[in-house]
Design a protein around this motif. Structure first.
Motif, PDB file in Angstrom:
ATOM      1  N   UNK A 167       0.873  -1.177   0.000  1.00  0.00           N
ATOM      2  CA  UNK A 167       0.000   0.000   0.000  1.00  0.00           C
ATOM      3  C   UNK A 167       0.911   1.229   0.000  1.00  0.00           C
ATOM      4  N   UNK A 168       0.864   2.038  -1.054  1.00  0.00           N
ATOM      5  CA  UNK A 168       1.852   3.128  -1.170  1.00  0.00           C
ATOM      6  C   UNK A 168       1.728   4.181  -0.079  1.00  0.00           C
ATOM      7  N   UNK A 169       0.547   4.272   0.527  1.00  0.00           N
ATOM      8  CA  UNK A 169       0.378   5.327   1.525  1.00  0.00           C
ATOM      9  C   UNK A 169       0.814   4.878   2.918  1.00  0.00           C
ATOM     10  N   UNK A 170       1.270   3.632   3.031  1.00  0.00           N
ATOM     11  CA  UNK A 170       1.696   3.161   4.355  1.00  0.00           C
ATOM     12  C   UNK A 170       3.187   2.843   4.329  1.00  0.00           C
ATOM     13  N   UNK A 171       3.872   3.095   5.442  1.00  0.00           N
ATOM     14  CA  UNK A 171       5.293   2.778   5.532  1.00  0.00           C
ATOM     15  C   UNK A 171       5.453   1.257   5.591  1.00  0.00           C
ATOM     16  N   UNK A 181       8.478   4.697   3.125  1.00  0.00           N
ATOM     17  CA  UNK A 181       7.313   4.404   2.292  1.00  0.00           C
ATOM     18  C   UNK A 181       7.762   3.575   1.099  1.00  0.00           C
TER      19      UNK A 181
END
Lengths: 787, 247
Positions: free
Chosen positions: B111-115, B149
């Motif tokens: 998920x690109x929005x999560x580290x 990220x």
């Protein structure tokens, strides 16, 4: 058909849900625009034709009694084209089937030939004839309210004598397009009518032979109305004139113009709201399509399609949606205009009020829509055409995220990772997020603006007619009444309380501004007719000085403590310099108040009254009515409760119609914004969501992420929308304030709650529609393709 | 002796985690019927490392998707232990994936929005008996990159985060679909080392899909598919360490 066009149609069918939602938003804006423009043109046209064909006068003046020869001198005033003298009297009406007395304005018709000015348009029957006793024509609104047809009779009390009036014609007059008693009263079509009667009979009845008490003038082309009025005042002053006035002070003309102003305002505000929302929606949808079709664009350009062709391809897509919406909106707008025009015929009586389709506005709508479509999508389309093919062949680089600003201050570790996704997605596209929030707020605001008028009206009636004015009946006398008449009235069986008032016409000046108004002299510490300030506190009637209502004070630019000069336009015409002691809050008319005793002293008169306020035992109302009907000297009676009731009945249905339109439009905006935002988010995040589904998240959990964003937007949008709605309502209250009526800025909590509930429901419905798509996510293919 | 008999004879004493019996899968693509699987019988055993080898279109991904509860067969049955996956409701399949299966994808699907750490936490938050997210990252040697990220990580690092994410729930089976397909050799080997280490240290049954025959050398068993059928099942007498692979 070119293959590129075929692709266009197929792309469009893929986007049908979103396209329809956007087209509907455009349609709503265009519909309101076309509706208001067509209604404006129809009404303006109806007004102009009526005024022209039936010779609506330019200047009016009333006096006590002018000798016939004066008319000739008036006609000689430079700039006057036509002058006509007439008799105008208010009389009490007795209508069968109505317990309470009504009021008629009786206007004379010239003996010799036709009326020169303010000619009547007879819709049924014929004009009254001078040699037949008691023949009258009656205004259509009053006739409709009572179901009167030619041949019916009503009774009236003229100079203390009961007289039968035989209605021979139903008439319209350019002077009474709308039928309202002046001074901010409520229209009561049942208890107030205009009657026209032959001059000879009126002269006999009112003992006015060889005289007139009202004059109307038509100006010559290019005449200066101000100069004419000054001359007219000079001529008529000796005969008790209270000052000439022009059309702008004619109540009917004012109301029609107020309505026209409202339509113009509506034609500006509504499209601005709807079309800006549509521009935003087009922008996000087209940006998304272009992002998805990156490789296709590259291929097209690699094969030799020019930047222009590719750009036009996407603009065509947008224009197809926009113009589809515009056409739909135009038809809907014309339909609404037809309804509105029909509704107007209840209030505004023109000989012909037919719907005119304003071609210019349709053209303007087309232009506006095209402009909005271009503005909304230009940025995205430009990006697509300037991308070099080689670069476009490669997939877009993965989105970069950073910890959000909020996270630096707020320990988001405590939040579930899913919620962090939502927050970061929102912050990554601040403009889109802000615009979405604004879009949803607009829906709330549209609902508030569309619904608050009912709150405002209820407050207005409560304030003006329950808190301030506590009388049941207001009477107006033909001539100033002496204390014995008043004593008699106050001792009628059933009258619980009474107060008198002395009204005079006056011109108030402050600095270079002046206004002709009525000044009412009130008794100290009145209990029935009270004055309140904007905090609803009682304003005490001072011994000396003058009180202005805030609208009048605004026009004069005067404040409490200022010295205004008052020129009484009656009797000896005394001039007084009075200090403004207080500002009074009133929502209708321009009024000033003084201590009655002070007014008597200025006029050097005894305790006379021009009107009275009565509080009546509700069980003895009929008795009081019977007494009033036969009492000479009473010119008019206003019954507060019935006036309020009749007014509310008349406008309630219209308000309901407008409200349902507003609900529909707000729902269109809310669904348009929410559905499109959710679809875009779904498209952007489908791979993430599918991944989560594969890893064992269930439909509900995945939906939470998708709809969390919309939920968050809505949560922020509701209070913002309430604020926006309040500001818009405020702007509207300011914009629509006229000398006749001011709308109080009152928005009840229930209206806020109503607006929020409707928008929440619309959000919920669009959420559910999009959520159903999550079930259809193709888990396997979402994993294979690289977005 | 056919392939199935050979399979049955060789692994009699082990517990089968998955059993696929006569599985067929027919896709309808418009007018055309595509036979992705034509009667496949296969078993996956506890703790073993299996490579499913096959060319593009051989049906290996379809088989993996069916075993992982992402897809249902047209006919035949699939058992996870004694649960019949073919008779399961979609919600039961979701729970099956949630509780028992770890997935690793060709394109990582982070998920690109999560580290990195948050991507792992996304799973540990819904798992029944998860490990500490940092422990999972440590197993793929990425504890130092936990707060990065996806866009800040290389392809190999992203795939290792994906592995950490897959194993953090302590799955019973780890299904990897072309895990090195998008990576160069060197990075691919690092990723395979991570997978093999998980298999060895946690004993997670591991199935790796690949078209790369070189990878087969590191497996306990190699199942080759072609044209929707099992073509060959081979047991490696000796497993070669991932670091020694070459292609």
């Amino acid at each position: 058909m070119r293959k590129l066009d075929r692709k266009l149609l197929r792309d469009l069918s893929q986007l049908k849900g979103q396209s329809i939602a956007i087209a509907m938003v455009i349609a709503a804006g265009i519909a309101v625009f076309v509706m208001s423009m067509c209604a404006y043109v129809s009404m303006k046209g109806g007004q102009q034709r009526f005024y022209r064909d039936f010779a609506f006068a330019d200047i009016f003046a009333e006096a006590k009694r002018c000798p016939e020869p004066l008319l000739e001198r008036i006609g000689q005033i430079s700039g006057v084209a036509t002058a006509e003298g007439r008799l105008v009297f208010d009389v009490l009406l007795i209508v069968s089937g109505m317990q309470e007395p009504g009021t008629a304005k009786l206007i004379s018709l010239p003996e010799s030939g036709d009326q020169k000015l303010n000619r009547l348009h007879i819709t049924r029957g014929r004009m009254p004839e001078s040699d037949r006793t008691g023949e009258v024509a009656v205004s259509e609104m009053f006739a409709e309210a009572h179901g009167i047809v030619p041949g019916d009779e009503v009774s009236t009390v003229i100079n203390g004598r009961l007289q039968q009036l035989r209605i021979v014609g139903i008439a319209l007059s350019p002077e009474f397009v709308i039928q309202i008693q002046g001074g901010g009263g409520l229209p009561d079509k049942k208890r107030y009518g205009i009657f026209w009667m032959s001059q000879r009979q009126m002269e006999a009845a009112f003992d006015m032979s060889g005289a007139f008490n009202s004059v109307t003038l038509k100006l010559a082309y290019g005449a200066n109305p101000q100069q004419v009025m000054t001359h007219l005042d000079q001529l008529m002053e000796p005969y008790g004139s209270v000052g000439a006035y022009d059309r702008d002070e004619n109540v009917s003309h004012q109301f029609v113009n107020d309505e026209l102003l409202q339509l113009r305002t509506m034609a500006t505000i509504a499209p601005a709201i709807f079309l800006s929302v549509a521009a935003f929606l087009l922008n996000i949808v087209v940006s998304r399509i272009i992002a998805q079709q990156r490789e296709q664009i590259a291929a097209l350009k690699a094969f030799g399609y020019s930047n222009f062709e590719v750009g036009m391809h996407y603009l065509d897509l947008v224009l197809l949606i926009a113009i589809g919406g515009m056409l739909l909106g135009t038809f809907f707008g014309i339909w609404m205009a037809a309804n509105l025009t029909e509704m107007y015929q209840e209030f505004y009586k023109f000989p012909v009020l037919s719907l005119m389709i304003d071609r210019m506005s349709v053209l303007l709508a087309l232009l506006l829509t095209t402009l909005v479509a271009l503005l909304g999508t230009w940025h995205a389309v430009r990006k697509s055409i300037t991308l070099p093919p080689a670069e476009a062949m490669r997939p877009e680089p993965p989105p970069t995220y950073r910890p959000t600003l909020i996270e630096r201050f707020f320990p988001t570790e405590l939040l579930p990772a899913a919620l962090r996704m939502v927050i970061r997605n929102v912050q990554r596209k601040p403009v889109k997020s802000a615009a979405s929030v604004l879009g949803i707020s607009m829906a709330v605001a549209v609902l508030i603006v569309g619904s608050f008028s009912l709150d405002a009206l209820q407050y207005l009636i409560d304030f003006q007619f329950r808190m301030a004015q506590r009388q049941d009946l207001s009477l107006g006398f033909v001539e100033p009444a002496t204390s014995s008449v008043i004593y008699e009235l106050s001792h009628l069986p059933g009258v619980l309380e009474s107060e008198t008032t002395r009204g005079v016409a006056a011109r108030i000046r402050f600095q270079q501004r002046s206004k002709r108004v009525g000044i009412a002299g009130l008794i100290p510490n009145p209990q029935l007719f009270r004055l309140l300030d904007d905090q609803e506190n009682v304003v005490q009637v001072p011994e000396r000085g003058i009180m202005l209502n805030s609208a009048l004070a605004d026009i004069l630019g005067a404040e409490v403590g200022d010295l205004v000069s008052v020129e009484v336009l009656e009797d000896e015409r005394p001039k007084l310099d009075l200090e403004v002691t207080a500002l009074v809050n009133e929502f209708g008319g321009l009024n000033a108040y003084m201590n009655k005793q002070e007014l008597h002293e200025a006029l050097q008169e005894s305790q006379v009254a021009t009107g009275a306020f009565l509080r009546v035992d509700q069980n003895l109302l009929d008795t009081v009515y019977q007494e009033l009907k036969i009492r000479p000297g009473i010119a008019n009676v206003t019954i507060k409760m019935t006036a309020i009731k009749s007014f509310m009945e008349t406008i309630a249905e219209n308000m309901l119609t407008m409200r349902s339109f507003n609900i529909f439009f707000a729902v269109v905006i809310a669904i348009g914004v929410v559905y499109n935002c959710a679809r875009i988010s779904l498209s952007e995040q489908s791979r993430d969501l599918a991944t989560m589904r594969v890893m064992g998240f269930n439909n509900m959990e995945v939906s939470t992420i998708l709809l969390g964003e919309i939920g968050l937007f809505t949560l922020v949008a509701l209070p913002l929308g309430c604020l926006l709605g309040y500001l818009l309502a405020w702007a509207m209250v300011l914009g629509l304030a006229t000398e006749n009526y001011r709308i109080p800025l009152v928005v009840n909590n229930t209206t806020f709650a109503f607006a929020c509930t409707i928008v929440l429901a619309a959000t919920f419905v669009s959420g559910v529609i999009v959520q159903r798509r999550i079930r259809k996510l193709d888990l396997v293919s979402a994993l294979k393709t690289r977005d | 002796m056919n392939a199935t008999d050979k399979l049955a004879g060789a692994t009699k004493q082990k517990t089968a985690v998955f059993r696929a019996l006569n599985v067929t899968k027919v896709y309808r693509m418009g007018e055309v019927q595509v036979h992705a699987l034509r009667g496949v019988n296969v078993e996956l055993y506890e703790h073993e490392f299996v490579v499913l080898l096959g060319a593009s279109g051989s049906g290996k991904s379809t088989l993996l998707n069916i075993l992982g509860g992402l897809d249902v067969p047209t006919s035949g049955s699939v058992f996870y232990l004694d649960h019949d996956l073919t008779a399961s409701e979609p919600s039961e399949l979701t729970n099956f994936r949630r509780d028992h299966v770890g997935f690793v994808f060709q394109f990582y699907n982070l998920i690109p929005s999560l580290t990195a750490r948050e991507n792992v936490e996304l799973i540990t938050e819904i798992a029944r008996n998860p490990m500490d997210p940092m422990e999972a990252l440590a197993m793929v040697h990425l504890q130092d990159r936990a707060n990065h990220f996806p866009a800040q990580l290389s392809g190999g690092e992203q795939q290792r985060v994906a592995i950490a994410r897959a194993i953090a729930k302590r799955p019973d089976v780890l299904l990897c679909d072309e895990p090195t397909g998008a990576l160069d050799v060197k990075t691919g080997i690092v990723v395979l080392e991570a997978i093999s280490r998980i298999n060895a240290e946690l004993g997670t049954t591991t199935a790796v899909i690949t078209h790369n025959a070189a990878i087969a050398a590191m497996a306990d068993r190699v199942i080759s598919l072609s044209d929707g059928q099992i073509h060959e099942v081979r047991e490696n007498s000796e497993r070669i360490a991932a670091s020694r692979l070459e292609w």
